[in-house]
Scaffold this active site. Sequence first.
Site, short mmCIF file in Angstrom:
data_model
loop_
_atom_site.label_atom_id
_atom_site.label_comp_id
_atom_site.label_asym_id
_atom_site.label_seq_id
_atom_site.Cartn_x
_atom_site.Cartn_y
_atom_site.Cartn_z
N HIS A 180 0.80 -1.23 0.00
CA HIS A 180 0.00 0.00 0.00
C HIS A 180 0.83 1.27 0.00
O HIS A 180 0.28 2.36 -0.04
CB HIS A 180 -1.01 0.00 1.15
CG HIS A 180 -0.45 0.28 2.50
ND1 HIS A 180 -0.62 1.49 3.13
CD2 HIS A 180 0.27 -0.48 3.35
CE1 HIS A 180 -0.03 1.46 4.31
NE2 HIS A 180 0.52 0.27 4.47
N CYS A 196 1.30 5.32 12.00
CA CYS A 196 1.12 4.30 13.03
C CYS A 196 1.21 4.86 14.43
O CYS A 196 0.69 4.29 15.36
CB CYS A 196 2.16 3.21 12.88
SG CYS A 196 2.14 2.54 11.25
#
Lengths: 382, 378
Positions: free
Chosen positions: A200, A324
């Site tokens: 991705h 993240c």
Amino acid sequence: MEIYLDNSATTRVRNEIINDIVMVITENYGNPSSLHHKGFKAEKILNYSREMIARLLKCSPEEIYFTSGGTESNNLAIRGYLKANRRKGNHIITTAIEHPSVSNTFLDLKKDGYNVDILPVNPMGYVNIDDIKRIITEETALISIMMVNNEIGTIEPIKEISAIAKEKGVALHVDAVQGFGKLDFDVKEYGIDMLSLSGHKIYGLKGSGALYVGRDIKIAPILTGGGQERDIRSGTENMPGIIALGKAAELLFGKIDENARFMYELKKKLVDELKELDGWSINGPGLNEAAPHILNISFSGIRGEVLVHSLEEYGIYVSTGSACSSKHHSESPVLKALGLKPNAIQGAIRISFSIFNTEEEVVKAAEAIKKIVPELRKYTRR
Amino acid sequence: MIYLDNAATTKVAPEVLKEMVSYYEEHYGNPSSIYYFSAACRDAIDNARQKVARAIKARPSEIFFTSGGSEADNWALKGIASALKYKGNHIITTSIEHHAVLNVARFLEGSGFRVTYLPVDKYGMVDPDDIKRAISKDTILISIMYANNEVGTVEPIREIGRIAHENGIYLHTDAVQAAGHIPIDVNEDMIDLLSISAHKFYGPKGIGALYIREGTEIYPLIHGGGQERNRRAGTENVPGIVGMGCAIELALKGFDDENERIIYLRDRMIDKIFSSISGVKLNGHPEKRLPGIINICIDGVSGDTLLLNLDMAGIYASSGSACTSGSLEPSHVLLAMGLTEEEARSSIRFSLGRYNEIEEIYEAVEKLAELVGRLRNS
């Protein structure tokens, strides 16, 4: 209008490959392990994607193992190597600016009794080769270091590090999630033993990734079961993710330098446009040396998080650090490791480019920044 | 083309695909990003989590997305083993589990755990009394599949759940073949951990989930960013998660009617096979079985040769599970049920699904009968 400049967090799936994904879902939906024709077709798709990735890395298809993404690849490389090579010693080395999927794995291994060394970096984000030479011992089993830092774009001297590792018989794992498809390199020439990549980040799908494992390197699986991926990674293959990864790799082949130049020009344009504004500086190795798609800037007197939300009002998407950890509102360990002052860390944003961004978008983003930053400075209480 | 291998994998439902595509092109943000653009992805994940939870009567906070059934099984066993090794080192499972459980159990044996592999009867059924006998003070986990993937036998999970609960032992069940096909209630069944996989119920490959009952002590398998409430790192497979949510919702919607239809097709197929081919035996439990799975042993015919011939005729079935069908070993499930090696090698599995029609069933059996006749004479 939407201007997406957070391509290090994730990318939009390339238009050209949507049809291939849909085909795998609607027609070639077989399980690659099935012996019948439907299974055979799926296996062919699997092989194709493996070849496309291998071609980009300049390795052999048998050295590619599909995973559920960069995080799993990093976990598999580190844990899998150590599990299969227990006798090599219990000293492992990484850096202070790794992605959490490497750093947290190392922390976990420390709990298991591994002797962990975390290398510092200089203000540009580079590790010092001499540091590695100094701490490497007979007991060292593995070095794990990223190719391109995800927040500041520093390109680590992988070749030099691999030379030391080779000399000492230490395995080298490289997290290339931000480097694969962005930089042209030869995994063999670089002397990399294991390399992680993710779909991705290169216009493929979330939930797909791969690990390169050199032919002479032994690793043990972390997921056991049906024995897919030559016993290294069990589980029915994520076929839509795998075809997307293969196609994305195919479309990048032969285009990496051109793409890099293109993204670098966008980045340069943005920096030029911001020159009228004062009180900002580039974090990391600067405009020319960093990876072409990443730009990290600190603005004095404002908080990066506020700037991100303000830009959002204009339909412009950037981030503070890595996606993240951005939800956790903690200071970026990467910027901290550079030795930046707390103000500079708080005022940082990351702008990351794709080959589908345009100069027009970049100019608009710069205009928005030039408008917002003085406003925020004026109305922010300190 | 007649696809009768729905236990290996299923075709993604068109409704599911439609929802997924918008997450490739439109809502492609990283769910961990702080801006509103990614909120659509976060909402979609929450929404899918609710749908999955509803399907097994769990709470959304007890659902954790994984890369599939194998990862969920690995996580359940290794995660519990790591977290509870201070309590004991004994694990109970069966000899007919999927390899994602069996091979993890073998792996744990190599790291100091003791594993009991329970036998099954001729129908593939575990005897709950065997579990009672196997339990010791060191037992930390019982892992027994909800329904077997090769023969379709549904295990007495509720009874097993009660035994596990009474003894204060965690129960994990691999419900990869059962979820979306038969009703599951994790509370009634007293299940602590449950693995599911989307591509077995018309969702995409590469996505699954582990149900973890609140309060369960478990260690993560994959470390990194703080996704899935710090329990499963890695950027979420948003289109996959959306597809899974949509697929399980669809499966539940027409549940009773669809099951009735598949059972009807299955029973017609079994009847037709028995009336047109001699020397056939049905493997698995006659009643306590999944709606779509037929496993038959055909005397005097090699299953692999038969499958190859069916394949050439455009009919797709399998011997055993897809994951091991490359190996040409006789099925460990059938051997555990007491079949001879020869009988196991003469067995094949047809698995029926949503997109099969009665015409296909009759056509497949007709072709099957013809091929069996030809192979027996050659």
